[in-house]
Enzyme design. Structure first.
Site, PDB file in Angstrom:
ATOM      1  N   LYS A   1     -20.823   7.931 -94.499  1.00 27.34           N
ATOM      2  CA  LYS A   1     -20.362   6.703 -95.145  1.00 27.34           C
ATOM      3  C   LYS A   1     -20.260   5.515 -94.188  1.00 27.34           C
ATOM      4  O   LYS A   1     -21.269   4.926 -93.855  1.00 27.34           O
ATOM      5  CB  LYS A   1     -19.053   6.981 -95.892  1.00 27.34           C
ATOM      6  CG  LYS A   1     -19.289   7.896 -97.096  1.00 27.34           C
ATOM      7  CD  LYS A   1     -18.205   7.848 -98.147  1.00 27.34           C
ATOM      8  CE  LYS A   1     -18.668   8.518 -99.434  1.00 27.34           C
ATOM      9  NZ  LYS A   1     -18.163   9.862 -99.663  1.00 27.34           N
TER      10      LYS A   1
ATOM     11  N   ASP B   1     -14.219  17.415 -92.477  1.00 28.87           N
ATOM     12  CA  ASP B   1     -15.115  16.494 -93.184  1.00 28.87           C
ATOM     13  C   ASP B   1     -14.416  15.139 -93.229  1.00 28.87           C
ATOM     14  O   ASP B   1     -13.564  14.893 -94.083  1.00 28.87           O
ATOM     15  CB  ASP B   1     -15.431  17.014 -94.591  1.00 28.87           C
ATOM     16  CG  ASP B   1     -16.373  16.076 -95.360  1.00 28.87           C
ATOM     17  OD1 ASP B   1     -16.568  14.923 -94.908  1.00 28.87           O
ATOM     18  OD2 ASP B   1     -16.906  16.492 -96.399  1.00 28.87           O
TER      19      ASP B   1
ATOM     20  N   PHE C   1     -14.230  17.947-102.166  1.00 27.10           N
ATOM     21  CA  PHE C   1     -15.496  17.252-102.433  1.00 27.10           C
ATOM     22  C   PHE C   1     -16.263  17.120-101.128  1.00 27.10           C
ATOM     23  O   PHE C   1     -15.808  16.470-100.191  1.00 27.10           O
ATOM     24  CB  PHE C   1     -15.306  15.862-103.052  1.00 27.10           C
ATOM     25  CG  PHE C   1     -16.637  15.233-103.382  1.00 27.10           C
ATOM     26  CD1 PHE C   1     -17.273  15.507-104.582  1.00 27.10           C
ATOM     27  CD2 PHE C   1     -17.292  14.418-102.463  1.00 27.10           C
ATOM     28  CE1 PHE C   1     -18.533  14.978-104.868  1.00 27.10           C
ATOM     29  CE2 PHE C   1     -18.550  13.888-102.745  1.00 27.10           C
ATOM     30  CZ  PHE C   1     -19.163  14.169-103.951  1.00 27.10           C
TER      31      PHE C   1
HETATM   32  C1  LIG Z   1     -18.965  11.068-100.047  1.00 31.97           C
HETATM   33  C2  LIG Z   1     -18.565  12.349 -99.408  1.00 31.97           C
HETATM   34  C3  LIG Z   1     -19.506  13.347 -99.100  1.00 31.97           C
HETATM   35  C4  LIG Z   1     -20.965  13.240 -99.500  1.00 31.97           C
HETATM   36  O1  LIG Z   1     -21.595  12.138 -98.957  1.00 31.97           O
HETATM   37  P1  LIG Z   1     -22.973  11.597 -99.617  1.00 31.97           P
HETATM   38  O2  LIG Z   1     -23.436  10.543 -98.666  1.00 31.97           O
HETATM   39  O3  LIG Z   1     -22.620  11.072-100.978  1.00 31.97           O
HETATM   40  O4  LIG Z   1     -23.897  12.763 -99.687  1.00 31.97           O
HETATM   41  C5  LIG Z   1     -19.057  14.481 -98.454  1.00 31.97           C
HETATM   42  N1  LIG Z   1     -17.769  14.636 -98.117  1.00 31.97           N
HETATM   43  C6  LIG Z   1     -16.835  13.708 -98.401  1.00 31.97           C
HETATM   44  C7  LIG Z   1     -15.419  13.930 -97.989  1.00 31.97           C
HETATM   45  C8  LIG Z   1     -17.194  12.546 -99.069  1.00 31.97           C
HETATM   46  O5  LIG Z   1     -16.255  11.636 -99.383  1.00 31.97           O
END
Ligand SMILES: *Cc1c(COP(=O)(O)O)cnc(C)c1O
Length: 412
Positions: free
Chosen positions: A264, A235, A150
């Site tokens: 985040k 990520d 994700f």
């Molecule tokens: C939440 C998340 C994203 C996307 O972030 P948004 O601020 O919702 O666009 C990308 N990678 C990971 C691992 C995430 O948990």
């Protein structure tokens, strides 16, 4: 709304949800509580009912709701300047990028807003590095990704999702991605060829249900990337800033990636703030005019981000994550419900895997909501717990008791 659910709700709450359902695009199936105020680990709905937040906006609220230092930083900055755009310089930009580079042990920072924009930025930088530095032929760059990843919701990012619900109806998709199983370093070695520029990976897969890879995975992946001159892009949008018990999850295996993607919690639960952090060789490919964002690096976000870094540098949150996380996982595992097939986790972060006979995990989350605990199901069968790292030990114990009790009450 199902009758069994609406029977438990007040007229005020039902009216608020109906208004949302009527005018809001239906891209979420929110749990039936309408939250109005929040402080620390607790939130209150429009009827005055209190809930313990055991989700913390998928780790965006690692420091809790309205942490006083973060609110202060935002309010103070609002009294000075909120936005100027990067058409000119701003006084916080230099301090922010230097401090974030230092925190990550890296050289350069490119701030954006949402996490997905951070991922997009990293993919663009990796491709351009492939052409400008590695010498790959035009439009040939390949990026390796993992099954059940994700990384966000833009068209390019869903192009390499393996989740049918994220992709269906949104094609045509961006080419140039190769998918391998998560946790399998040999598969990475086999997937790399002369056109491979990068491997994009979550150190722990969050949305997939808190999937922790085998010990040594990140170290092996680091070696493979180094040997093949392939960029390791971590990520850490969900794993970063203390969630796994370290500042960054890569540190659990003493691994330094070539690129960190952060988001985040970097925005302290107050603003959308993401960043790509890397070397001068990699981010240096972004010359003027090649990339940008109107709100990227806005002073309000940077003021909050700098305060987030101050909190992180104390080490207090990482320590709480380790200590409270060990307690959380130990208590969940020793509860041994016949309806739980596995409890996964690291730091203050757990995925409870339900046996198929008890039906969707959403039902358990609805039951927990009625008991005053907010948590979220993922992939039908997993309950995910990710409380704010500042949560009180007694509050955590109470929530775990409710979870164990709700699981014990399951039929099937
Ligand atoms: C939440 C998340 C994203 C996307 O972030 P948004 O601020 O919702 O666009 C990308 N990678 C990971 C691992 C995430 O948990």
């Amino acid at each position: 709304m199902e009758k069994a659910v609406s029977d438990r709700l007040t007229a005020t709450t039902i009216a608020a949800i109906e208004l949302e359902d009527r005018y809001g695009a239906p891209n979420y199936h929110s749990l039936p509580a309408v939250i109005a105020t929040a402080e620390g680990a607790w939130v209150t709905d429009i009827d005055g009912k209190r809930y313990l937040d055991m989700l913390s906006a998928y780790s965006a609220l690692n420091f809790g709701h309205r942490h006083p230092a973060l609110v202060n930083a935002a309010v103070e900055q609002l009294g000075r300047m909120s936005l100027i755009s990067r058409a000119v310089h701003s006084d916080l930009f230099g301090p922010f990028v230097s401090e974030l580079a230092e925190l990550c042990g890296m050289e350069m920072v490119l701030p954006m807003n949402s996490g997905a924009e951070g991922v997009e930025t990293a993919l663009k930088a990796a491709r351009k590095w492939g052409y400008d530095v590695k010498g790959i032929a035009e439009d040939r760059a390949k990026i390796v990704v993992c099954e059940r990843n994700f990384h966000g919701r833009t068209t390019t990012i869903v192009s390499f999702s393996t989740e049918e619900s994220s992709r269906a109806g949104f094609g045509p998709f961006t080419p140039g991605f190769v998918t391998i199983p998560f946790g399998d370093a040999d598969a990475l070695e086999a997937a790399i060829d002369q056109d491979t520029v990068a491997f994009l990976v979550e150190p722990v897969q969050g949305e997939a249900g808190v999937i922790v890879p085998p010990e040594g995975y990140l170290r092996s992946v680091r070696q493979i990337c180094t040997r093949n001159n392939v960029l390791l892009i971590a990520d850490e949008i969900q794993t970063g800033f203390g969630r796994t018990g370290e500042t960054f999850a890569c540190q659990r295996e003493d691994v330094t990636p070539d690129v960190y993607i952060l988001g985040k919690a970097l925005g302290g639960g107050i603003v959308a703030l993401s960043a790509v952090v890397s070397s001068a060789e990699i981010l240096g490919v972004m010359t003027p005019g090649t990339h940008g964002s109107t709100f990227g690096g806005n002073p309000l976000a940077l003021a909050v981000g700098r305060e987030v870094m101050r909190l992180v540098r104390t080490g207090e949150y990482q320590e709480r994550s380790r200590v409270l996380g060990a307690r959380l996982l130990e208590r969940l595992r020793s509860a041994a419900s016949p309806h739980v097939s596995e409890v996964r986790g690291v730091g203050l972060w757990a995925g409870i895997e339900l046996t198929p006979d008890v039906g969707p995990a959403r039902g358990v989350c609805e039951e927990l909501l009625a008991r005053g605990v907010i948590c979220k199901d993922t992939h039908m069968t997993t309950i995910r717990l990710a409380p704010p790292l500042m949560i009180d030990e007694h509050d955590l114990d109470w929530a775990v008791d409710e979870v164990v009790d709700a699981l014990g009450a399951l039929g099937g």
